[in-house]
Design a protein around this motif. Structure first.
Motif, PDB file in Angstrom:
ATOM      1  N   ASP A 159      36.602  66.958  -6.420  1.00 24.57           N
ATOM      2  CA  ASP A 159      36.712  68.124  -7.309  1.00 24.57           C
ATOM      3  C   ASP A 159      36.045  67.832  -8.657  1.00 24.57           C
ATOM      4  N   VAL A 160      36.203  66.624  -9.146  1.00 23.92           N
ATOM      5  CA  VAL A 160      35.566  66.230 -10.410  1.00 23.92           C
ATOM      6  C   VAL A 160      34.047  66.247 -10.245  1.00 23.92           C
ATOM      7  N   LEU A 161      33.552  65.717  -9.138  1.00 20.35           N
ATOM      8  CA  LEU A 161      32.108  65.683  -8.903  1.00 20.35           C
ATOM      9  C   LEU A 161      31.519  67.090  -8.833  1.00 20.35           C
ATOM     10  N   VAL A 162      32.199  67.979  -8.138  1.00 20.74           N
ATOM     11  CA  VAL A 162      31.725  69.364  -8.045  1.00 20.74           C
ATOM     12  C   VAL A 162      31.736  70.007  -9.433  1.00 20.74           C
ATOM     13  N   SER A 179      35.489  61.747 -20.049  1.00 22.16           N
ATOM     14  CA  SER A 179      36.847  61.571 -19.537  1.00 22.16           C
ATOM     15  C   SER A 179      37.832  62.480 -20.276  1.00 22.16           C
ATOM     16  N   ARG A 180      37.701  62.559 -21.581  1.00 14.82           N
ATOM     17  CA  ARG A 180      38.578  63.442 -22.375  1.00 14.82           C
ATOM     18  C   ARG A 180      38.355  64.906 -22.002  1.00 14.82           C
ATOM     19  N   LYS A 181      37.091  65.300 -21.842  1.00 21.61           N
ATOM     20  CA  LYS A 181      36.791  66.693 -21.474  1.00 21.61           C
ATOM     21  C   LYS A 181      37.365  67.031 -20.097  1.00 21.61           C
ATOM     22  N   LEU A 182      37.208  66.120 -19.158  1.00 21.70           N
ATOM     23  CA  LEU A 182      37.724  66.356 -17.807  1.00 21.70           C
ATOM     24  C   LEU A 182      39.245  66.428 -17.812  1.00 21.70           C
ATOM     25  N   SER A 183      39.858  65.607 -18.621  1.00 23.10           N
ATOM     26  CA  SER A 183      41.314  65.634 -18.752  1.00 23.10           C
ATOM     27  C   SER A 183      41.769  66.964 -19.355  1.00 23.10           C
ATOM     28  N   ALA A 184      41.032  67.438 -20.343  1.00 22.66           N
ATOM     29  CA  ALA A 184      41.373  68.706 -20.993  1.00 22.66           C
ATOM     30  C   ALA A 184      41.251  69.887 -20.019  1.00 22.66           C
ATOM     31  N   VAL A 185      40.343  69.771 -19.059  1.00 20.58           N
ATOM     32  CA  VAL A 185      40.157  70.818 -18.060  1.00 20.58           C
ATOM     33  C   VAL A 185      41.296  70.801 -17.038  1.00 20.58           C
ATOM     34  N   GLY A 186      41.970  69.657 -16.922  1.00 19.10           N
ATOM     35  CA  GLY A 186      43.116  69.597 -16.021  1.00 19.10           C
ATOM     36  C   GLY A 186      43.037  68.566 -14.916  1.00 19.10           C
ATOM     37  N   PHE A 187      42.006  67.740 -14.906  1.00 19.88           N
ATOM     38  CA  PHE A 187      41.906  66.701 -13.888  1.00 19.88           C
ATOM     39  C   PHE A 187      42.827  65.537 -14.239  1.00 19.88           C
ATOM     40  N   GLU A 188      43.353  64.892 -13.208  1.00 19.32           N
ATOM     41  CA  GLU A 188      44.240  63.749 -13.385  1.00 19.32           C
ATOM     42  C   GLU A 188      43.440  62.515 -13.786  1.00 19.32           C
ATOM     43  N   ARG A 189      44.076  61.651 -14.554  1.00 22.03           N
ATOM     44  CA  ARG A 189      43.417  60.455 -15.084  1.00 22.03           C
ATOM     45  C   ARG A 189      42.835  59.576 -13.966  1.00 22.03           C
ATOM     46  N   GLU A 190      43.619  59.346 -12.910  1.00 26.82           N
ATOM     47  CA  GLU A 190      43.156  58.497 -11.808  1.00 26.82           C
ATOM     48  C   GLU A 190      41.943  59.117 -11.110  1.00 26.82           C
ATOM     49  N   GLU A 191      41.986  60.424 -10.904  1.00 27.08           N
ATOM     50  CA  GLU A 191      40.885  61.141 -10.264  1.00 27.08           C
ATOM     51  C   GLU A 191      39.611  61.050 -11.120  1.00 27.08           C
ATOM     52  N   ILE A 192      39.774  61.169 -12.421  1.00 25.32           N
ATOM     53  CA  ILE A 192      38.642  61.061 -13.347  1.00 25.32           C
ATOM     54  C   ILE A 192      38.039  59.672 -13.272  1.00 25.32           C
TER      55      ILE A 192
END
Length: 150
Positions: A3-6, A25-38
């Motif tokens: 999901d992160v890659l897409v 990493s911060r931007k992806l976290s803000a979007v709602g992705f989990e830390r481990e997934e990022i």
């Protein structure tokens, strides 16, 4: 991780358009992705960048590819068939094919679902700054059950 890659593919034209890893990493976290997934996605992308560098300096290879037992088991019949289809259609040049296989082998478990392999193929194009043609994008994005036969 996929999901992160897409998300990255849809939101950043090229890898060099992405912010540096900490900010990304911060931007992806803000979007709602989990830390481990990022972290998994960022580690995988680091491997992709290394594979892209290697492919850039690789000598042109042949079209014939023999898979090891480990690759056959990990990739599965459907993924190997899809890679072969793309290679025979001239879509995946040998260095790109090797990048796809390398990054697919970096995914734990197996056999790799075809949907995941298609995302890997898409990310290889993305990492090289290439846009697949419309028919290939259709192959990568449209599920077989959603296709309309004319």
């Amino acid at each position: 991780m996929f999901d992160v890659l897409v998300y990255l593919y849809e939101n950043y034209w090229r890898p060099d358009a992405c912010p540096e890893p900490r900010q990304l990493s911060r931007k992806l976290s803000a979007v709602g992705f989990e830390r481990e997934e990022i972290q998994e996605a960022l580690d995988w992308l680091e491997g992709l960048a290394g594979a892209a560098d290697s492919a850039e300096h690789a000598a042109p290879g042949s079209g014939l590819r023999v898979y090891t037992d480990a690759e056959s088991e990990h990739l599965g019949e459907a993924s190997i068939g899809f890679i072969s289809f793309l290679a025979s259609a001239g879509v995946l040049r040998p260095p790109m094919r090797e990048m796809v296989i390398d990054r697919a082998m970096a995914i734990p478990g197996g056999p790799l679902p075809l949907e995941d392999l298609k995302i890997i193929v898409l990310m290889v194009f993305w990492s090289l700054g290439e846009e697949p043609d419309a028919l290939i994008l259709d192959e990568l994005f449209v599920a077989d059950e959603d296709r309309l036969i004319h």
